[in-house]
Scaffold this motif. Structure first.
Motif, PDB file in Angstrom:
ATOM      1  N   ASP A  35       0.816  -1.222   0.000  1.00 59.04           N
ATOM      2  CA  ASP A  35       0.000   0.000   0.000  1.00 59.04           C
ATOM      3  C   ASP A  35       0.845   1.266   0.000  1.00 59.04           C
ATOM      4  N   TRP A  36       1.967   1.221   0.720  1.00 60.47           N
ATOM      5  CA  TRP A  36       2.851   2.377   0.849  1.00 60.47           C
ATOM      6  C   TRP A  36       4.299   1.932   0.680  1.00 60.47           C
ATOM      7  N   ALA A  37       5.101   2.770   0.044  1.00 65.16           N
ATOM      8  CA  ALA A  37       6.550   2.572   0.017  1.00 65.16           C
ATOM      9  C   ALA A  37       7.143   3.249   1.245  1.00 65.16           C
ATOM     10  N   LEU A  38       8.155   2.623   1.847  1.00 66.22           N
ATOM     11  CA  LEU A  38       8.706   3.113   3.107  1.00 66.22           C
ATOM     12  C   LEU A  38      10.226   2.971   3.108  1.00 66.22           C
ATOM     13  N   ARG A  39      10.896   4.065   3.509  1.00 67.03           N
ATOM     14  CA  ARG A  39      12.355   4.041   3.667  1.00 67.03           C
ATOM     15  C   ARG A  39      12.714   4.673   5.005  1.00 67.03           C
ATOM     16  N   TRP A  40      13.889   4.261   5.539  1.00 70.45           N
ATOM     17  CA  TRP A  40      14.329   4.742   6.849  1.00 70.45           C
ATOM     18  C   TRP A  40      15.764   5.253   6.751  1.00 70.45           C
ATOM     19  N   PHE A  41      16.008   6.406   7.362  1.00 66.14           N
ATOM     20  CA  PHE A  41      17.351   6.985   7.371  1.00 66.14           C
ATOM     21  C   PHE A  41      17.739   7.367   8.801  1.00 66.14           C
ATOM     22  N   THR A  42      18.952   6.990   9.207  1.00 57.26           N
ATOM     23  CA  THR A  42      19.556   7.535  10.416  1.00 57.26           C
ATOM     24  C   THR A  42      20.146   8.906  10.039  1.00 57.26           C
ATOM     25  N   PRO A  43      20.755   9.606  10.983  1.00 54.72           N
ATOM     26  CA  PRO A  43      21.407  10.864  10.612  1.00 54.72           C
ATOM     27  C   PRO A  43      22.549  10.710   9.617  1.00 54.72           C
ATOM     28  N   VAL A  44      23.068   9.479   9.447  1.00 54.66           N
ATOM     29  CA  VAL A  44      24.227   9.314   8.562  1.00 54.66           C
ATOM     30  C   VAL A  44      24.033   8.315   7.432  1.00 54.66           C
TER      31      VAL A  44
END
Length: 269
Positions: free
Chosen positions: A58-67
């Protein structure tokens, strides 16, 4: 661009693990995503956009830390599902297309959300030379948690040892791709949890993560085997602290927790 800060794996503000959540029309270039995550400066910032109907997700999802971008993140997935359900952007279970495959988040009537994640494959390894000095305690057992999690899982003697850790974060960075999970059996299960953990991720720009959903995909099979139960509760004993209910289902692990929106604002840049 609207941005929310959500505390995940807690039912009260200023506890659990905070995550930035941005619902977008589409993903901009990676450089902008990384700059936003650095500005938010929480363990992870989640970016999601709706996918066409009729697909596998249903949704595309990505995750980022500060680096850096990460392959899997539990608390920011929980935070994103919380935002979708509390704002009415999505009803019922939501399927996220991610770097770790399709991950499903199912809401419950009490406000909790259950995440369906892949179980981390655990491989026993020798305790690395020097890790006891870097961590500040001698591990009993060491395990590799596989490519999705990318941590070194270390069992320590007891709960008090885990709580007292004051590691050399720079030195710990040498022992795994992402970081180190330190864990022990709960001293008194009557307190409402079965095991404790702390997670240190210097390679991701996070000395200590407050509550780590992805780590519990490794902690769940580790402690389920030792305690003889598939349903457990883990306390991640960081200064903010949080609890994760786990259920081992073979190659999948269910992670359940609450979340609270604490900031709702506008990203102007």
């Amino acid at each position: 661009m609207r941005i929310r800060i959500v505390d995940a794996f807690t039912d009260r503000p200023f506890a659990g693990n905070p995550a930035g959540v941005l619902l977008l029309d589409a993903f901009p270039d990676d450089g902008r995503l990384q700059r936003v995550a650095l500005e938010v400066n929480h363990a992870e910032t989640a970016f999601a956009h709706r996918l066409p109907e009729g697909g596998a997700a249903d949704w595309a999802l990505r995750w980022f830390t500060p680096v850096a971008e990460v392959a899997m993140c539990g608390h920011a997935t929980l935070a994103t599902a919380h935002v979708l359900h509390t704002t009415g952007a999505h009803e019922g279970p939501v399927r996220f297309a991610t770097r770790s495959g399709v991950l499903v988040a199912t809401p419950h009537e009490d406000g909790a959300i259950t995440l369906d994640f892949p179980t981390a494959p655990l491989t026993p390894v020798d305790v690395p030379d020097g890790v006891a000095e870097a961590l500040g305690a001698a591990p009993r057992t060491a395990l590799d948690t596989g490519p999705n999690v990318g941590d070194l899982l270390l069992e320590l003697a007891d709960e008090k040892t885990v709580l007292a850790l004051s590691p050399d974060h720079k030195a710990l960075a040498a022992y795994s791709e992402r970081g180190v999970i330190a864990t022990a059996r709960a001293e008194d299960p009557a307190r409402g949890y079965d095991f404790v953990s702390r997670c240190f991720f210097p390679n991701m720009g996070i000395d200590e993560d407050p509550v780590t959903g992805s780590a519990h995909t490794a902690l769940a099979p580790f402690w389920s085997e030792r305690l003889g139960r598939t349903r457990l509760i883990g306390l991640q004993a960081s200064p903010r602290s949080g609890r994760v209910r786990t259920e081992l289902r073979g190659e999948r692990t269910l992670l359940t927790g609450h979340a609270v929106t604490v900031i709702d604002g506008e990203l102007l840049a």
